[in-house]
Motif scaffolding. Structure first.
Motif, PDB file in Angstrom:
ATOM      1  N   CYS A  33       0.878  -1.197   0.053  1.00 42.98           N
ATOM      2  CA  CYS A  33       0.003  -0.033  -0.207  1.00 42.98           C
ATOM      3  C   CYS A  33       0.684   1.328   0.015  1.00 42.98           C
ATOM      4  N   CYS A  34       0.227   2.476  -0.517  1.00 43.70           N
ATOM      5  CA  CYS A  34       0.910   3.797  -0.518  1.00 43.70           C
ATOM      6  C   CYS A  34       1.109   4.346   0.727  1.00 43.70           C
ATOM      7  N   ASP A  35       0.222   4.062   1.852  1.00 44.65           N
ATOM      8  CA  ASP A  35      -0.073   5.026   2.993  1.00 44.65           C
ATOM      9  C   ASP A  35      -0.733   4.045   3.964  1.00 44.65           C
ATOM     10  N   ASP A  36      -0.611   4.736   5.193  1.00 47.10           N
ATOM     11  CA  ASP A  36      -1.019   3.872   6.383  1.00 47.10           C
ATOM     12  C   ASP A  36      -2.636   3.923   6.248  1.00 47.10           C
ATOM     13  N   ALA A  37      -3.116   4.739   5.739  1.00 52.40           N
ATOM     14  CA  ALA A  37      -4.651   4.702   5.730  1.00 52.40           C
ATOM     15  C   ALA A  37      -5.159   3.637   4.619  1.00 52.40           C
ATOM     16  N   CYS A  38      -4.599   3.488   3.563  1.00 51.52           N
ATOM     17  CA  CYS A  38      -4.968   2.372   2.724  1.00 51.52           C
ATOM     18  C   CYS A  38      -4.429   1.241   3.449  1.00 51.52           C
ATOM     19  N   ALA A  39      -3.274   1.057   4.049  1.00 54.28           N
ATOM     20  CA  ALA A  39      -3.035  -0.036   4.640  1.00 54.28           C
ATOM     21  C   ALA A  39      -3.781  -0.812   5.628  1.00 54.28           C
ATOM     22  N   GLY A  40      -4.568   0.243   6.284  1.00 50.54           N
ATOM     23  CA  GLY A  40      -5.448  -0.151   7.474  1.00 50.54           C
ATOM     24  C   GLY A  40      -6.790   0.016   7.007  1.00 50.54           C
ATOM     25  N   HIS A  41      -7.139  -0.146   5.680  1.00 54.63           N
ATOM     26  CA  HIS A  41      -8.386  -0.395   5.069  1.00 54.63           C
ATOM     27  C   HIS A  41      -9.302   0.880   5.353  1.00 54.63           C
ATOM     28  N   HIS A  42      -8.738   2.024   5.497  1.00 54.80           N
ATOM     29  CA  HIS A  42      -9.478   3.046   5.966  1.00 54.80           C
ATOM     30  C   HIS A  42     -10.551   3.029   6.914  1.00 54.80           C
ATOM     31  N   GLU A  43      -9.982   2.439   8.071  1.00 57.68           N
ATOM     32  CA  GLU A  43     -10.807   2.267   9.179  1.00 57.68           C
ATOM     33  C   GLU A  43     -11.374   3.383   9.891  1.00 57.68           C
ATOM     34  N   ASP A  44     -10.555   4.644   9.544  1.00 53.97           N
ATOM     35  CA  ASP A  44     -11.085   5.804  10.250  1.00 53.97           C
ATOM     36  C   ASP A  44     -11.776   6.788   9.154  1.00 53.97           C
ATOM     37  N   GLY A  45     -11.998   6.258   8.112  1.00 51.88           N
ATOM     38  CA  GLY A  45     -12.607   6.995   6.919  1.00 51.88           C
ATOM     39  C   GLY A  45     -11.676   7.894   6.112  1.00 51.88           C
ATOM     40  N   ALA A  46     -10.232   8.061   6.651  1.00 55.85           N
ATOM     41  CA  ALA A  46      -9.527   8.888   5.785  1.00 55.85           C
ATOM     42  C   ALA A  46      -8.886   8.505   4.670  1.00 55.85           C
ATOM     43  N   GLY A  47      -8.838   9.264   3.772  1.00 56.25           N
ATOM     44  CA  GLY A  47      -8.265   9.040   2.484  1.00 56.25           C
ATOM     45  C   GLY A  47      -6.613   8.927   2.419  1.00 56.25           C
ATOM     46  N   CYS A  48      -6.065   8.545   1.294  1.00 56.74           N
ATOM     47  CA  CYS A  48      -4.638   8.415   1.549  1.00 56.74           C
ATOM     48  C   CYS A  48      -3.730   9.704   1.625  1.00 56.74           C
ATOM     49  N   HIS A  49      -4.269  10.844   1.446  1.00 58.02           N
ATOM     50  CA  HIS A  49      -3.723  12.280   1.617  1.00 58.02           C
ATOM     51  C   HIS A  49      -2.868  12.353   0.323  1.00 58.02           C
ATOM     52  N   HIS A  50      -2.864  11.811  -0.598  1.00 57.83           N
ATOM     53  CA  HIS A  50      -2.026  12.075  -2.028  1.00 57.83           C
ATOM     54  C   HIS A  50      -2.988  13.150  -2.905  1.00 57.83           C
ATOM     55  N   ALA A  51      -2.104  14.235  -3.370  1.00 58.07           N
ATOM     56  CA  ALA A  51      -3.043  15.216  -4.149  1.00 58.07           C
ATOM     57  C   ALA A  51      -3.849  14.569  -5.035  1.00 58.07           C
ATOM     58  N   GLY A  52      -5.279  14.924  -5.108  1.00 60.98           N
ATOM     59  CA  GLY A  52      -6.183  14.602  -6.200  1.00 60.98           C
ATOM     60  C   GLY A  52      -6.760  13.122  -5.977  1.00 60.98           C
ATOM     61  N   CYS A  53      -6.136  12.404  -4.897  1.00 60.84           N
ATOM     62  CA  CYS A  53      -6.972  11.011  -4.922  1.00 60.84           C
ATOM     63  C   CYS A  53      -7.985  11.034  -3.841  1.00 60.84           C
ATOM     64  N   THR A  54      -9.130  10.444  -4.151  1.00 59.71           N
ATOM     65  CA  THR A  54     -10.428  10.366  -3.465  1.00 59.71           C
ATOM     66  C   THR A  54     -10.688   8.977  -2.785  1.00 59.71           C
TER      67      THR A  54
END
Length: 57
Positions: A33-54
């Motif tokens: 995965c590219c980011d902790d949010a993606c690796a954690g299956h977005h459990e907190d609802g946050a995106g990956c924080h990369h510009a333009g990614c939803t």
């Protein structure tokens, strides 16, 4: 025989279309995965924080 070195892969997040350098990615069992949010299956609802990614998993 031809040998190929793979240096990048698609982030394992199903919503994310970006790629990640394998050496910098966050590794999980069978996933990169590219980011902790993606690796954690977005459990907190946050995106990956990369510009333009939803992505939100």
């Amino acid at each position: 025989m031809i040998s190929v070195a793979v240096e990048q892969a698609k982030c394992a997040c199903p919503d994310r279309v970006g790629i990640v350098d394998i050496s910098r990615g966050i590794r999980q069992v069978g996933r990169i995965c590219c980011d902790d949010a993606c690796a954690g299956h977005h459990e907190d609802g946050a995106g990956c924080h990369h510009a333009g990614c939803t992505c939100h998993g």
